[in-house]
Scaffold this active site. Structure first.
Site, PDB file in Angstrom:
ATOM      1  N   ASP A 191       0.674  -1.193   0.102  1.00  0.00           N
ATOM      2  CA  ASP A 191      -0.113   0.130   0.080  1.00  0.00           C
ATOM      3  C   ASP A 191       0.942   1.309  -0.237  1.00  0.00           C
ATOM      4  O   ASP A 191       1.794   1.344   0.879  1.00  0.00           O
ATOM      5  CB  ASP A 191      -0.888   0.031   1.337  1.00  0.00           C
ATOM      6  CG  ASP A 191      -2.130   0.891   1.123  1.00  0.00           C
ATOM      7  OD1 ASP A 191      -3.255   0.624   0.769  1.00  0.00           O
ATOM      8  OD2 ASP A 191      -1.757   2.156   1.321  1.00  0.00           O
ATOM      9  N   ASN A 225      -3.590  12.686  -3.681  1.00  0.00           N
ATOM     10  CA  ASN A 225      -4.730  13.287  -4.589  1.00  0.00           C
ATOM     11  C   ASN A 225      -5.497  14.480  -4.009  1.00  0.00           C
ATOM     12  O   ASN A 225      -5.831  15.333  -4.748  1.00  0.00           O
ATOM     13  CB  ASN A 225      -5.621  11.972  -4.300  1.00  0.00           C
ATOM     14  CG  ASN A 225      -5.531  10.770  -5.369  1.00  0.00           C
ATOM     15  OD1 ASN A 225      -4.880  10.966  -6.411  1.00  0.00           O
ATOM     16  ND2 ASN A 225      -6.109   9.589  -4.990  1.00  0.00           N
ATOM     17  N   ASP A 253      -2.735   9.552 -10.406  1.00  0.00           N
ATOM     18  CA  ASP A 253      -2.718   8.336 -11.399  1.00  0.00           C
ATOM     19  C   ASP A 253      -1.167   8.377 -11.899  1.00  0.00           C
ATOM     20  O   ASP A 253      -0.764   7.223 -12.080  1.00  0.00           O
ATOM     21  CB  ASP A 253      -3.682   8.692 -12.750  1.00  0.00           C
ATOM     22  CG  ASP A 253      -4.954   8.374 -12.433  1.00  0.00           C
ATOM     23  OD1 ASP A 253      -5.469   7.920 -11.038  1.00  0.00           O
ATOM     24  OD2 ASP A 253      -5.670   8.656 -13.087  1.00  0.00           O
ATOM     25  N   GLU A 257      -4.711   2.274  -4.269  1.00  0.00           N
ATOM     26  CA  GLU A 257      -3.138   2.270  -4.164  1.00  0.00           C
ATOM     27  C   GLU A 257      -2.881   1.063  -3.467  1.00  0.00           C
ATOM     28  O   GLU A 257      -1.324   0.803  -3.120  1.00  0.00           O
ATOM     29  CB  GLU A 257      -2.768   3.392  -3.348  1.00  0.00           C
ATOM     30  CG  GLU A 257      -3.154   3.638  -1.931  1.00  0.00           C
ATOM     31  CD  GLU A 257      -4.552   4.009  -1.429  1.00  0.00           C
ATOM     32  OE1 GLU A 257      -4.532   4.509  -0.149  1.00  0.00           O
ATOM     33  OE2 GLU A 257      -5.118   4.174  -2.429  1.00  0.00           O
TER      34      GLU A 257
END
Length: 298
Positions: A174, A182, A191, A217
């Site tokens: 992770d 974000n 992205d 993620e």
């Protein structure tokens, strides 16, 4: 997990036969699994007969109770290909009809148990169409890794094939504090970070590893044949590679880190779900320990 050179590259589907570059647009006759556990697997056909069945020695091994050990066979006679049922329990079907021995034609569909296999002699529009559908069904479009469903399927299949005799380890990974990226820079940059992180992972993983993007993620990596200690070494290499290479976006370099949980199959972990659950618990412990670390213990 069967693969050609670069596992999980979107342009490199699961294949058993060496495909190599096509000369002058040549497209060799092949079988493509279009439904079932081995979705997307391709076999190029040559002069040797191809046996399909549940047995591990079959050229196309389909590990499912609906498939007989030696279910059917594809053979070549000159420029023609034939399918022959080998006395299977559930019979072999060609375009929906049971067959004993029948010639194959471009686009024919073979049903073996709960698996559907298409036969193609040339690169027809239908073959290209099936390739595109398989891409959508198997791969995550952003990273090129297997999607969650297909990764689970392949992991279950690998565990079944090993039957407890060969270790299989899994890494649950992770990206740390990804939500902050974000929120601060927007999803386009997010992205870009995911794509770059996936490239770093692929470049630093063992050659026979298989990646899956499980969502957001969160990623998983299957390591067939590696025990827990070997998997921890692989995990540390990935963690180091991510931490040492900031992601370059259009306007800045973003340092990122990754937390990893590691688990190995065994007597108590006999399915993909069980193995991933333990690895996920250890990933949670890695995050509790401060992130940017590897946890392989409960």
């Amino acid at each position: 997990m069967a693969s050609t050179n670069d596992h999980n590259s979107k342009t490199d589907r699961n294949t058993i036969a060496e495909t190599g570059p096509h000369e002058a647009g040549e497209f060799k006759p092949r079988l493509i699994v279009v439904s079932g556990m081995m979705l997307g697997l391709q076999i190029e056909l040559g002069g040797d007969a191809v046996t399909i069945g549940r047995a591990s020695e079959c050229a196309l091994s389909l590990q499912h109770p609906s498939v007989s050990r030696h279910h059917c066979e594809i053979s070549r006679d000159g420029d023609r290909y034939f399918i022959e049922d080998l006395g299977s329990t559930n019979r072999t079907y060609l375009n929906g009809k049971p067959v004993r021995r029948e010639e194959l034609h471009d686009g024919d569909q073979i049903s073996v148990g709960n698996n559907a296999i298409k036969f193609f002699t040339g690169q027809s529009l239908e073959a290209k169409y099936h390739d595109e559908l398989i891409d959508l069904a198997i791969y995550d479009s952003l990273t090129g890794f297997y999607n969650r469903r297909h990764f689970h399927t392949l992991l279950d299949e690998e565990i079944e094939r090993a039957k407890g005799t060969v270790p299989i380890s899994v890494l649950m990974m992770d990206l740390d504090h990804f939500k902050n990226i974000n929120d601060r820079f927007g999803h386009l940059v997010g992205d870009q970070v995911l794509t770059s992180a996936a490239q770093i992972m692929r470049a630093n993983a063992p050659a026979d590893a298989a990646f899956g993007r499980l969502g957001g993620e969160e990623f998983a990596l299957a390591l067939p044949g590696q025990n827990l200690e070997e998997a921890v070494v692989a995990a540390e290499k990935l963690r180091n590679a991510i931490a040492s290479k900031p992601i370059e976006t259009r306007d800045q370099k973003l340092p990122i880190t990754i937390s990893i949980g590691v688990a190995q199959s065994g007597a108590k972990l006999k399915s993909a779900a069980e193995l991933l659950n333990v690895a996920d618990d250890r990933l949670y412990r890695a995050k509790q320990a401060g992130r940017n670390c590897v946890c392989a213990e409960d």
